[in-house]
Design a protein around this motif. Structure first.
Motif, PDB file in Angstrom:
ATOM      1  N   SER A 310       0.832  -1.207   0.000  1.00  0.00           N
ATOM      2  CA  SER A 310       0.000   0.000   0.000  1.00  0.00           C
ATOM      3  C   SER A 310       0.865   1.256   0.000  1.00  0.00           C
ATOM      4  O   SER A 310       0.540   2.250  -0.661  1.00  0.00           O
ATOM      5  CB  SER A 310      -0.919   0.003   1.225  1.00  0.00           C
ATOM      6  OG  SER A 310      -1.849  -1.065   1.152  1.00  0.00           O
ATOM      7  N   THR A 311       1.972   1.216   0.726  1.00  0.00           N
ATOM      8  CA  THR A 311       2.898   2.355   0.738  1.00  0.00           C
ATOM      9  C   THR A 311       3.511   2.569  -0.639  1.00  0.00           C
ATOM     10  O   THR A 311       3.652   3.715  -1.106  1.00  0.00           O
ATOM     11  CB  THR A 311       4.006   2.131   1.774  1.00  0.00           C
ATOM     12  OG1 THR A 311       3.425   1.984   3.075  1.00  0.00           O
ATOM     13  CG2 THR A 311       4.983   3.305   1.789  1.00  0.00           C
ATOM     14  N   ASP A 314       0.868   4.055  -2.815  1.00  0.00           N
ATOM     15  CA  ASP A 314       0.604   5.430  -2.407  1.00  0.00           C
ATOM     16  C   ASP A 314       1.687   6.364  -2.931  1.00  0.00           C
ATOM     17  O   ASP A 314       1.409   7.460  -3.437  1.00  0.00           O
ATOM     18  CB  ASP A 314       0.530   5.502  -0.884  1.00  0.00           C
ATOM     19  CG  ASP A 314      -0.012   6.842  -0.400  1.00  0.00           C
ATOM     20  OD1 ASP A 314      -1.016   7.312  -0.957  1.00  0.00           O
ATOM     21  OD2 ASP A 314       0.583   7.424   0.524  1.00  0.00           O
ATOM     22  N   ASN A 315       2.928   5.938  -2.839  1.00  0.00           N
ATOM     23  CA  ASN A 315       4.040   6.744  -3.345  1.00  0.00           C
ATOM     24  C   ASN A 315       3.995   6.884  -4.863  1.00  0.00           C
ATOM     25  O   ASN A 315       4.462   7.887  -5.419  1.00  0.00           O
ATOM     26  CB  ASN A 315       5.374   6.120  -2.928  1.00  0.00           C
ATOM     27  CG  ASN A 315       5.618   6.224  -1.433  1.00  0.00           C
ATOM     28  OD1 ASN A 315       5.056   7.088  -0.765  1.00  0.00           O
ATOM     29  ND2 ASN A 315       6.433   5.324  -0.898  1.00  0.00           N
ATOM     30  N   LEU A 317       1.314   7.202  -6.643  1.00  0.00           N
ATOM     31  CA  LEU A 317       0.250   8.128  -7.051  1.00  0.00           C
ATOM     32  C   LEU A 317       0.652   9.595  -6.931  1.00  0.00           C
ATOM     33  O   LEU A 317       0.156  10.435  -7.676  1.00  0.00           O
ATOM     34  CB  LEU A 317      -1.004   7.877  -6.210  1.00  0.00           C
ATOM     35  CG  LEU A 317      -1.755   6.576  -6.484  1.00  0.00           C
ATOM     36  CD1 LEU A 317      -2.920   6.424  -5.505  1.00  0.00           C
ATOM     37  CD2 LEU A 317      -2.257   6.532  -7.916  1.00  0.00           C
ATOM     38  N   GLY A 318       1.544   9.916  -5.987  1.00  0.00           N
ATOM     39  CA  GLY A 318       1.894  11.302  -5.750  1.00  0.00           C
ATOM     40  C   GLY A 318       2.379  12.064  -6.977  1.00  0.00           C
ATOM     41  O   GLY A 318       1.871  13.151  -7.280  1.00  0.00           O
TER      42      GLY A 318
END
Length: 462
Positions: A310-311, A314-315, A317-318
């Protein structure tokens, strides 16, 4: 939102569009204003100058912006997640190594371009490009040189297949409007797409890539292939696993495109439940969502927890926020031009220009493409404009197929700042506007001209 009745004639609207493009280029290239801010500002000014009522300007702005974001945001988001998982787990490197071992280092651009032609049969341009990004960048980083040597053969392959070959919606719609055969359009369009890609995209991209150096960007995937330890390298997935993950969205999306075409042609009954279910799975966003889940299970959880995965996602998508917003703003600008009535005004003035049918098809489509940016609008509008003349001429299905190619060729050339695809390529490959204009715009033009030249030659023979 429907186009307003044109407040001015075609000539005035064309001048407004030209002034808007010039102002946009000035703000971005000379003033160095951020592209997102410049696109929104020029869209507002263009809407007012074109006579869109002040009260309707907000709706006009959101029309192109929201419709573009609706297709791009989910696609880019899911695509970059897949790409990040492929890169971090070594999957992109495995695929790149296999391709290079099979075809050789010197044929690396040709190898990934041919792969894109095959994958591009059922999948749209932007979806195919975003899934292939980690492969393009891995190969480019390994062999060095300009990114364009590897990126443009791939992007050009997806563009050629999307524009010229059914079951993609543009050529299908044009063939239907002109009363042609979708099957014959496929049989004629496929070899024309391959030949025009080789001449107008692959060969041209190798010339452009040697003259214009573009570094591999790190915004999307960071310093690719860096930082993996020996344990991770040994745990890299197999070629079959990586290929299966890449094939999954293409197989699913083919359900949508192929079944949609068969339904339109009457082969499958409209409203069939089984077909509707498979077409849902083949919706681009749903197909990429399924692929993200599979990639998470097959690649991401190899030695990692779900929290770690998930991390990673998430990274990933930034960095894409700017890409999505700028691409949406590009759609906004093109949408304002369409709503201003420039397409209708041009259509009225071009409907009787006294050229042969195939020249009419190409010229009208090109002018509409340049004026309002959307290739789909240019393609379908041109087909509608010449449909009556085509019916009167009593053409064969083969000749109609050539007209479809000529229209698609015109709708391909001269991609520029009113085209959301221009901004997608610019941001993905880390190019500024000037570089994109002298590389991507040139290659799209040579691709379209090559397709038109082939269709014209066949028209003369036929």
């Amino acid at each position: 939102m429907e186009a307003i009745d044109p407040a001015y004639g075609a000539g005035t609207l064309l001048l407004i569009a030209a002034a808007a493009v010039a102002l946009l280029l000035f703000l971005i290239m000379k003033v160095k204003l951020h592209a997102f801010v410049a696109l929104v500002l020029v869209s507002v000014l263009t809407a007012l100058a074109a006579g869109i009522p002040v009260g309707d300007v907000p709706d006009a702005l959101s029309f192109g912006f929201s419709s573009t974001l609706g297709s791009v945001a989910l696609l880019v988001g899911f695509g970059v997640m897949i790409g990040r998982l492929l890169e971090l787990t070594g999957g992109a490197q495995v695929l790149a190594d296999t391709l290079i071992n099979r075809f050789g280092e010197k044929r690396a651009p040709l190898a990934i371009g041919v792969a894109a032609l095959l994958f591009g049969f059922p999948i749209f341009f932007d979806a195919g490009l975003v899934v292939f990004l980690p492969i393009i960048m891995t190969v480019a980083r390994r062999f060095g040189g300009s990114l364009l040597l590897y990126a443009f053969p791939t992007a050009g392959a997806f563009a050629a297949m999307h524009a010229l070959v059914p079951p993609h919606p543009g050529p299908v719609a044009a063939a239907e409007v002109l009363g042609g055969s979708i099957g014959l359009s496929l049989l004629v369009g496929a070899p024309v797409a391959i030949l025009s890609w080789f001449v107008g995209s692959y060969l041209v991209s190798q010339v452009i890539g040697r003259r214009v150096h573009v570094d591999v960007p790190t915004a999307l995937f960071g310093e690719m292939n860096g930082g993996r330890g020996e344990d991770e390298a040994r745990a890299a997935p197999s070629f079959g696993t990586v290929l299966g993950i890449l094939l999954l969205p293409f197989v699913l999306i083919s359900f949508n495109t192929v079944l949609g075409t068969l339904t339109t042609a009457g082969v499958i009954a409209e409203g069939a439940t089984w077909a509707a279910f498979l077409m849902l799975l083949g919706n681009t966003s749903v197909a990429l969502l399924i692929t993200v889940i599979v990639a998470t299970l097959v690649l991401g959880l190899r030695g990692r927890s779900m929290a770690d995965v998930s991390t990673i996602l998430d990274n990933a998508l930034g960095p894409i926020c700017a890409i999505i917003l700028i691409t949406g703003a590009g759609g906004m600008f093109g949408g304002v031009l369409r709503l201003s009535g420039i397409g209708d005004a041009l259509s009225d003035s071009l409907s009787n220009i006294g050229l042969s049918l195939i020249l009419q098809a190409f010229v009208i489509s090109t002018l509409l493409r340049v004026a309002q940016g959307s290739a789909t609008v240019a393609l379908t509008t041109t087909a509608g404009l010449i449909s009556a003349s085509v019916a009167e001429a009593g053409l064969t299905n083969f000749q109609i197929s050539l007209l479809v190619i000529a229209i698609a060729a015109g709708a391909t050339v001269l991609s520029h700042v009113n085209d959301s695809g221009f901004w997608l390529v610019s941001r993905f490959f880390g190019m500024d506007v000037k570089t994109t204009l002298k590389t991507w715009t040139v290659m799209e033009t040579t691709l379209g001209l090559a397709a038109f030249a082939i269709s014209l030659a066949l028209w003369v023979i036929a």
